[in-house]
Design a protein around this motif. Structure first.
Motif, mmCIF file in Angstrom:
data_model
loop_
_atom_site.group_PDB
_atom_site.id
_atom_site.type_symbol
_atom_site.label_atom_id
_atom_site.label_comp_id
_atom_site.label_asym_id
_atom_site.label_seq_id
_atom_site.Cartn_x
_atom_site.Cartn_y
_atom_site.Cartn_z
ATOM 1 N N LEU A 123 0.827 -1.209 0.000
ATOM 2 C CA LEU A 123 0.000 0.000 0.000
ATOM 3 C C LEU A 123 0.863 1.261 0.000
ATOM 4 N N VAL A 124 1.959 1.236 0.750
ATOM 5 C CA VAL A 124 2.890 2.363 0.727
ATOM 6 C C VAL A 124 3.446 2.547 -0.679
ATOM 7 N N ARG A 125 3.799 1.448 -1.298
ATOM 8 C CA ARG A 125 4.361 1.499 -2.651
ATOM 9 C C ARG A 125 3.370 2.116 -3.635
ATOM 10 N N PHE A 126 2.095 1.730 -3.531
ATOM 11 C CA PHE A 126 1.074 2.312 -4.411
ATOM 12 C C PHE A 126 0.883 3.797 -4.118
ATOM 13 N N ALA A 127 0.779 4.133 -2.845
ATOM 14 C CA ALA A 127 0.473 5.514 -2.453
ATOM 15 C C ALA A 127 1.601 6.472 -2.805
ATOM 16 N N MET A 128 2.810 5.968 -2.871
ATOM 17 C CA MET A 128 3.941 6.821 -3.247
ATOM 18 C C MET A 128 3.788 7.400 -4.660
ATOM 19 N N ASN A 129 2.968 6.763 -5.476
ATOM 20 C CA ASN A 129 2.700 7.322 -6.806
ATOM 21 C C ASN A 129 1.928 8.631 -6.702
ATOM 22 N N GLY A 130 1.101 8.753 -5.679
ATOM 23 C CA GLY A 130 0.419 10.016 -5.440
ATOM 24 C C GLY A 130 1.395 11.100 -5.022
ATOM 25 N N GLU A 131 2.375 10.743 -4.177
ATOM 26 C CA GLU A 131 3.383 11.711 -3.758
ATOM 27 C C GLU A 131 4.242 12.165 -4.941
ATOM 28 N N LYS A 132 4.514 11.232 -5.850
ATOM 29 C CA LYS A 132 5.292 11.612 -7.030
ATOM 30 C C LYS A 132 4.525 12.620 -7.880
ATOM 31 N N LEU A 133 3.215 12.414 -7.996
ATOM 32 C CA LEU A 133 2.390 13.351 -8.757
ATOM 33 C C LEU A 133 2.400 14.728 -8.100
ATOM 34 N N ALA A 134 2.368 14.752 -6.771
ATOM 35 C CA ALA A 134 2.288 16.021 -6.036
ATOM 36 C C ALA A 134 3.604 16.772 -6.008
ATOM 37 N N SER A 135 4.717 16.029 -5.849
ATOM 38 C CA SER A 135 5.991 16.709 -5.613
ATOM 39 C C SER A 135 7.079 16.387 -6.628
ATOM 40 N N GLY A 136 6.826 15.403 -7.473
ATOM 41 C CA GLY A 136 7.844 14.994 -8.430
ATOM 42 C C GLY A 136 8.784 13.933 -7.898
ATOM 43 N N VAL A 137 8.598 13.537 -6.612
ATOM 44 C CA VAL A 137 9.494 12.575 -5.977
ATOM 45 C C VAL A 137 8.678 11.530 -5.226
ATOM 46 N N LYS A 138 9.068 10.257 -5.347
ATOM 47 C CA LYS A 138 8.424 9.190 -4.581
ATOM 48 C C LYS A 138 9.043 9.114 -3.187
ATOM 49 N N HIS A 139 8.461 9.838 -2.238
ATOM 50 C CA HIS A 139 8.954 9.764 -0.862
ATOM 51 C C HIS A 139 7.854 9.175 0.020
ATOM 52 N N ALA A 140 8.262 8.562 1.135
ATOM 53 C CA ALA A 140 7.302 7.804 1.953
ATOM 54 C C ALA A 140 7.208 8.280 3.393
ATOM 55 N N ASP A 141 7.863 9.412 3.725
ATOM 56 C CA ASP A 141 7.895 9.827 5.128
ATOM 57 C C ASP A 141 6.553 10.346 5.631
ATOM 58 N N ASN A 142 5.636 10.694 4.737
ATOM 59 C CA ASN A 142 4.245 10.955 5.122
ATOM 60 C C ASN A 142 3.378 9.712 4.935
ATOM 61 N N ILE A 143 3.593 9.020 3.818
ATOM 62 C CA ILE A 143 2.777 7.858 3.476
ATOM 63 C C ILE A 143 2.881 6.760 4.522
ATOM 64 N N ALA A 144 4.105 6.414 4.912
ATOM 65 C CA ALA A 144 4.298 5.281 5.829
ATOM 66 C C ALA A 144 3.592 5.475 7.164
ATOM 67 N N PRO A 145 3.767 6.615 7.864
ATOM 68 C CA PRO A 145 3.029 6.772 9.126
ATOM 69 C C PRO A 145 1.527 6.857 8.930
ATOM 70 N N CYS A 146 1.088 7.371 7.788
ATOM 71 C CA CYS A 146 -0.352 7.447 7.527
ATOM 72 C C CYS A 146 -0.951 6.046 7.439
ATOM 73 N N ILE A 147 -0.205 5.104 6.903
ATOM 74 C CA ILE A 147 -0.681 3.727 6.749
ATOM 75 C C ILE A 147 -0.362 2.869 7.970
ATOM 76 N N TYR A 148 0.845 2.979 8.490
ATOM 77 C CA TYR A 148 1.271 2.155 9.627
ATOM 78 C C TYR A 148 0.820 2.726 10.962
ATOM 79 N N GLY A 149 0.637 4.050 11.026
ATOM 80 C CA GLY A 149 0.366 4.711 12.297
ATOM 81 C C GLY A 149 1.644 4.948 13.072
#
Length: 310
Positions: A123-149
């Motif tokens: 799920l983190v891997r999929f959601a990182m595509n949204g971050e790439k669209l927003a910022s141009g970079v696939k980063h997970a420092d927001n995505i991971a805590p949003c999914i894992y808590g």
């Protein structure tokens, strides 16, 4: 494969970087959060309905939630359709993970409908595509805590390696000055090279912060909330930043800094009374500056995206 026809989720705001941990540390907060509803449709593909005033794109390929879901659909073995309704309470460009909440909330909700066929790491891997669209970079420092808590460490992106960290009770005070700092712009001003002595100091702070969290050592957490690489550059984009940081510490905060790429500022405190005192400091500063702002006093959210109706 399919369990329910429609579900609702709350996708929380997140604080990325945690001062010294650029692109590798982040945590979820209990407030604010986005509301999202998703249902299966007979027609394959994705339909997005926006129920707020932010005028975000409804085309899936132009919407961060849509980009995340499209990545998920590519790995499904059978055609599936989703209708996603989003009511955002996390303002885009606020620095508290608005795009991550949309991306993560969408894939967690869809995965629940699909009876959990994908892992959290997927799920983190999929959601990182949204971050790439927003910022141009696939980063997970927001995505991971949003999914894992809770608090998460992104040890590696390639391959993806996420470490959930334990943390002592912490209160979080956030101020969001009503200006926008685009993540892509905030990244573009960063230095491409750093001095070795600064890198060494930063590594020490990251290791100290992680150790402080794991050992529930508030003093060590406070000493480690220092950024010598990113904050000195990005803070110039945020009016009142240095004053808020200094006076928040004087009010008893352990420390804090820029939330994500800004303009929001966060501070960590041991107790709620201190967190409320820090909120007053933030409000006073932005009232003096004549700048509209929103503040939150909240805590770290241990569960991330919540299934409200399933």
């Amino acid at each position: 494969m399919v369990t329910e026809k429609i579900i609702k989720v709350h996708a929380p705001a997140t604080v990325a970087n945690m001062v010294c941990g650029f692109d590798i540390l982040g945590f979820a907060v209990k407030e604010p959060y986005d509301e999202m509803w998703i249902r299966l449709t007979e027609q394959p593909g994705i339909t997005i309905i926006n129920k707020d005033d932010y005028q975000l794109p409804a085309e899936p390929e132009k919407n961060v939630a849509g980009a995340a879901l499209l990545a998920m659909l590519e790995e499904l073995t059978q055609p599936v359709g989703f209708e996603l309704t989003i009511r955002k309470h996390i303002k885009p460009g606020s620095g508290v993970g608005s795009s991550a909440a949309s991306s993560a909330g969408a894939v967690v909700a869809a995965n629940t409908l699909l009876n959990g066929v994908f892992s959290k790491e997927d799920l983190v891997r999929f959601a990182m595509n949204g971050e790439k669209l927003a910022s141009g970079v696939k980063h997970a420092d927001n995505i991971a805590p949003c999914i894992y808590g809770g608090v998460t460490l992104i040890r590696s992106i390639h391959p993806l390696d996420i470490v959930a960290l334990t943390a002592p009770p912490l209160f979080v005070t956030i101020v969001h000055p009503q200006i926008e700092v685009r993540t892509a712009d905030a990244r573009s001003i960063l230095k491409k090279q750093v001095y070795l002595k600064d890198a060494i100091k930063q590594w020490g702070n990251i290791a100290g912060l992680v150790s402080g969290l794991l050992q529930s050592d508030y003093a060590l957490i406070g000493r480690s909330l220092e950024d010598v690489l990113i904050e000195p550059v990005r803070s110039i984009l945020i009016p009142g930043f240095n004053t808020v940081k200094q006076k928040s510490r004087e009010a008893g905060a352990l420390g804090g800094g820029i939330s994500g790429s800004g303009p929001s500022i966060f501070m960590l405190s041991k107790d709620e009374a201190t967190a409320i005192a820090v909120e007053k400091v933030m409000q006073d500063e932005y009232q003096q500056l004549g700048l509209d702002h929103h503040t939150y006093v909240t805590t770290i959210h241990s569960s991330g995206v919540e299934i409200i109706k399933a």
